[in-house]
Scaffold this motif. Structure first.
Motif, mmCIF file in Angstrom:
data_model
loop_
_atom_site.group_PDB
_atom_site.id
_atom_site.type_symbol
_atom_site.label_atom_id
_atom_site.label_comp_id
_atom_site.label_asym_id
_atom_site.label_seq_id
_atom_site.Cartn_x
_atom_site.Cartn_y
_atom_site.Cartn_z
ATOM 1 N N ASN A 3 0.806 -1.223 0.000
ATOM 2 C CA ASN A 3 0.000 0.000 0.000
ATOM 3 C C ASN A 3 0.838 1.272 0.000
ATOM 4 O O ASN A 3 0.284 2.373 0.051
ATOM 5 N N VAL A 4 2.153 1.129 -0.024
ATOM 6 C CA VAL A 4 3.016 2.316 -0.050
ATOM 7 C C VAL A 4 3.781 2.327 -1.374
ATOM 8 O O VAL A 4 3.802 1.351 -2.108
ATOM 9 N N SER A 5 4.423 3.443 -1.655
ATOM 10 C CA SER A 5 5.175 3.556 -2.902
ATOM 11 C C SER A 5 6.352 2.582 -2.898
ATOM 12 O O SER A 5 6.816 2.134 -1.839
ATOM 13 N N TRP A 6 6.834 2.273 -4.102
ATOM 14 C CA TRP A 6 7.977 1.367 -4.213
ATOM 15 C C TRP A 6 9.185 1.913 -3.464
ATOM 16 O O TRP A 6 9.907 1.171 -2.792
ATOM 17 N N GLU A 7 9.392 3.210 -3.557
ATOM 18 C CA GLU A 7 10.534 3.823 -2.869
ATOM 19 C C GLU A 7 10.430 3.618 -1.363
ATOM 20 O O GLU A 7 11.399 3.233 -0.702
ATOM 21 N N ASN A 8 9.238 3.872 -0.800
ATOM 22 C CA ASN A 8 9.089 3.711 0.649
ATOM 23 C C ASN A 8 9.121 2.246 1.068
ATOM 24 O O ASN A 8 9.581 1.913 2.167
ATOM 25 N N ARG A 9 8.659 1.398 0.189
ATOM 26 C CA ARG A 9 8.754 -0.034 0.480
ATOM 27 C C ARG A 9 10.214 -0.448 0.592
ATOM 28 O O ARG A 9 10.591 -1.224 1.482
ATOM 29 N N GLN A 10 11.049 0.053 -0.290
ATOM 30 C CA GLN A 10 12.466 -0.273 -0.243
ATOM 31 C C GLN A 10 13.141 0.322 0.993
ATOM 32 O O GLN A 10 14.045 -0.300 1.581
ATOM 33 N N ARG A 11 12.690 1.482 1.419
ATOM 34 C CA ARG A 11 13.240 2.079 2.636
ATOM 35 C C ARG A 11 12.880 1.235 3.857
ATOM 36 O O ARG A 11 13.701 1.029 4.758
ATOM 37 N N LEU A 12 11.644 0.730 3.892
ATOM 38 C CA LEU A 12 11.234 -0.159 4.976
ATOM 39 C C LEU A 12 12.048 -1.445 4.959
ATOM 40 O O LEU A 12 12.489 -1.942 6.004
ATOM 41 N N GLU A 13 12.260 -1.990 3.761
ATOM 42 C CA GLU A 13 13.070 -3.196 3.620
ATOM 43 C C GLU A 13 14.491 -2.955 4.125
ATOM 44 O O GLU A 13 15.082 -3.811 4.797
ATOM 45 N N PHE A 14 15.029 -1.781 3.829
ATOM 46 C CA PHE A 14 16.372 -1.408 4.291
ATOM 47 C C PHE A 14 16.442 -1.452 5.821
ATOM 48 O O PHE A 14 17.374 -2.015 6.410
ATOM 49 N N VAL A 15 15.461 -0.848 6.467
ATOM 50 C CA VAL A 15 15.447 -0.811 7.934
ATOM 51 C C VAL A 15 15.319 -2.220 8.504
ATOM 52 O O VAL A 15 16.084 -2.623 9.402
ATOM 53 N N LEU A 16 14.366 -2.990 7.996
ATOM 54 C CA LEU A 16 14.099 -4.319 8.537
ATOM 55 C C LEU A 16 15.299 -5.245 8.387
ATOM 56 O O LEU A 16 15.724 -5.899 9.357
ATOM 57 N N GLN A 17 15.868 -5.308 7.199
ATOM 58 C CA GLN A 17 16.961 -6.242 6.967
ATOM 59 C C GLN A 17 18.228 -5.843 7.722
ATOM 60 O O GLN A 17 18.971 -6.702 8.220
ATOM 61 N N ASN A 18 18.479 -4.556 7.840
ATOM 62 C CA ASN A 18 19.690 -4.143 8.544
ATOM 63 C C ASN A 18 19.558 -4.238 10.049
ATOM 64 O O ASN A 18 20.559 -4.467 10.752
ATOM 65 N N LEU A 19 18.343 -4.115 10.585
ATOM 66 C CA LEU A 19 18.152 -4.400 12.006
ATOM 67 C C LEU A 19 18.373 -5.881 12.281
ATOM 68 O O LEU A 19 18.958 -6.253 13.306
ATOM 69 N N LYS A 20 17.923 -6.717 11.380
ATOM 70 C CA LYS A 20 18.187 -8.150 11.544
ATOM 71 C C LYS A 20 19.694 -8.424 11.540
ATOM 72 O O LYS A 20 20.192 -9.226 12.333
ATOM 73 N N ARG A 21 20.418 -7.752 10.659
ATOM 74 C CA ARG A 21 21.874 -7.958 10.631
ATOM 75 C C ARG A 21 22.525 -7.567 11.954
ATOM 76 O O ARG A 21 23.498 -8.180 12.393
ATOM 77 N N ARG A 22 21.993 -6.539 12.588
ATOM 78 C CA ARG A 22 22.555 -6.059 13.847
ATOM 79 C C ARG A 22 22.202 -6.976 15.018
ATOM 80 O O ARG A 22 22.987 -7.147 15.953
ATOM 81 N N TRP A 23 20.992 -7.530 14.996
ATOM 82 C CA TRP A 23 20.457 -8.177 16.202
ATOM 83 C C TRP A 23 20.408 -9.693 16.160
ATOM 84 O O TRP A 23 20.311 -10.322 17.218
ATOM 85 N N LEU A 24 20.444 -10.315 14.995
ATOM 86 C CA LEU A 24 20.378 -11.766 14.938
ATOM 87 C C LEU A 24 21.707 -12.390 15.302
ATOM 88 O O LEU A 24 22.771 -11.928 14.885
ATOM 89 N N ASP A 25 21.633 -13.448 16.133
ATOM 90 C CA ASP A 25 22.802 -14.289 16.445
ATOM 91 C C ASP A 25 23.993 -13.510 16.996
ATOM 92 O O ASP A 25 25.130 -13.820 16.694
ATOM 93 N N ARG A 26 23.723 -12.510 17.797
ATOM 94 C CA ARG A 26 24.898 -11.782 18.304
ATOM 95 C C ARG A 26 25.287 -12.292 19.682
ATOM 96 O O ARG A 26 24.545 -12.980 20.352
#
Length: 221
Positions: free
Chosen positions: A198-221
């Motif tokens: 329901n959001v623009s492609w650009e904002n969808r990619q920004r959300l994806e950026f936040v989600l995936q990089n938080l996972k990189r920071r917090w998973l298996d640390r």
């Protein structure tokens, strides 16, 4: 934060688990916690083939549940254990041990889970009572429903006064140790799943950026 999974188990699985419980030997619940002064229930003898089948059935249900996967980020799950409460039985308020021994492996208990197996009308009392910031949340789930909650919370099983309470319990070591971080990832993941279209492609990619990089920071640390 806690999660209710309404249909973790299919009706046929609930039926089979009840059959197993009816034909499997149960022992004093203090077998796995002999020092407890508040535990008064029975649990399936883990050496019984039925108990092992029950564990496999529930683990398979966890594996196919997106809600369980996305909420828990499970690294290790203890074999689910059938437990029964007859009239007069209860489990007083407590916090689960930080670690449990499963065979040769130790599992850190980040999350606890109860899977309900019989109808709530089949017994009186027996609510799972979780203390949240001074308030008490009483849960009596439908057959096949699961509740996942932080192992750090005070909780109890209220006394059963009539009938029999049949559930399975387990404990989860999460790949995201911090509960707040785990909650953030779950909420972001839910938002992405339901609203990203329901959001623009650009904002969808920004959300994806936040989600995936938080996972990189917090998973298996």
């Amino acid at each position: 934060m806690f999660l209710r999974i309404e249909n973790l188990l299919e009706p046929g699985e609930v039926k089979r688990l009840r059959e197993i419980a009816a034909n499997t030997r149960f022992v004093d619940g203090r077998a796995t916690n002999p020092a407890s002064t508040v535990k008064n229930n029975t649990q399936a003898d883990t050496a019984e083939p039925g108990a092992q089948e029950a564990s496999r059935l529930i683990m398979q249900a966890f594996g196919r549940s997106p809600e369980f996967t996305n909420f828990c980020f499970a690294e290790l799950v203890a074999p689910p254990l059938l437990t029964k409460y007859a009239p007069g039985m209860t489990y007083g308020e407590h916090i689960d041990a930080a670690e449990i021994q499963v065979g040769r492996q130790r599992i850190r208990t980040d999350l606890s889970c109860t899977v309900f197996l019989n109808d709530p009308e089949a017994y009186e009392g027996g609510e799972l009572d979780i203390r949240l910031q001074g308030h008490h949340l009483a849960i009596k789930g439908r057959p096949g429903e699961a509740v996942v909650y932080p192992s750090t919370t005070f909780h109890r099983v209220r006394e059963v006064t009539k009938g029999e309470r049949l559930v399975a319990i387990t404990f989860i070591q999460s790949r995201v140790r911090d509960g707040v971080e785990r909650e953030i990832l779950f909420e972001l993941g839910e938002f992405y799943a339901f609203e990203a279209e329901n959001v623009s492609w650009e904002n969808r990619q920004r959300l994806e950026f936040v989600l995936q990089n938080l996972k990189r920071r917090w998973l298996d640390r």
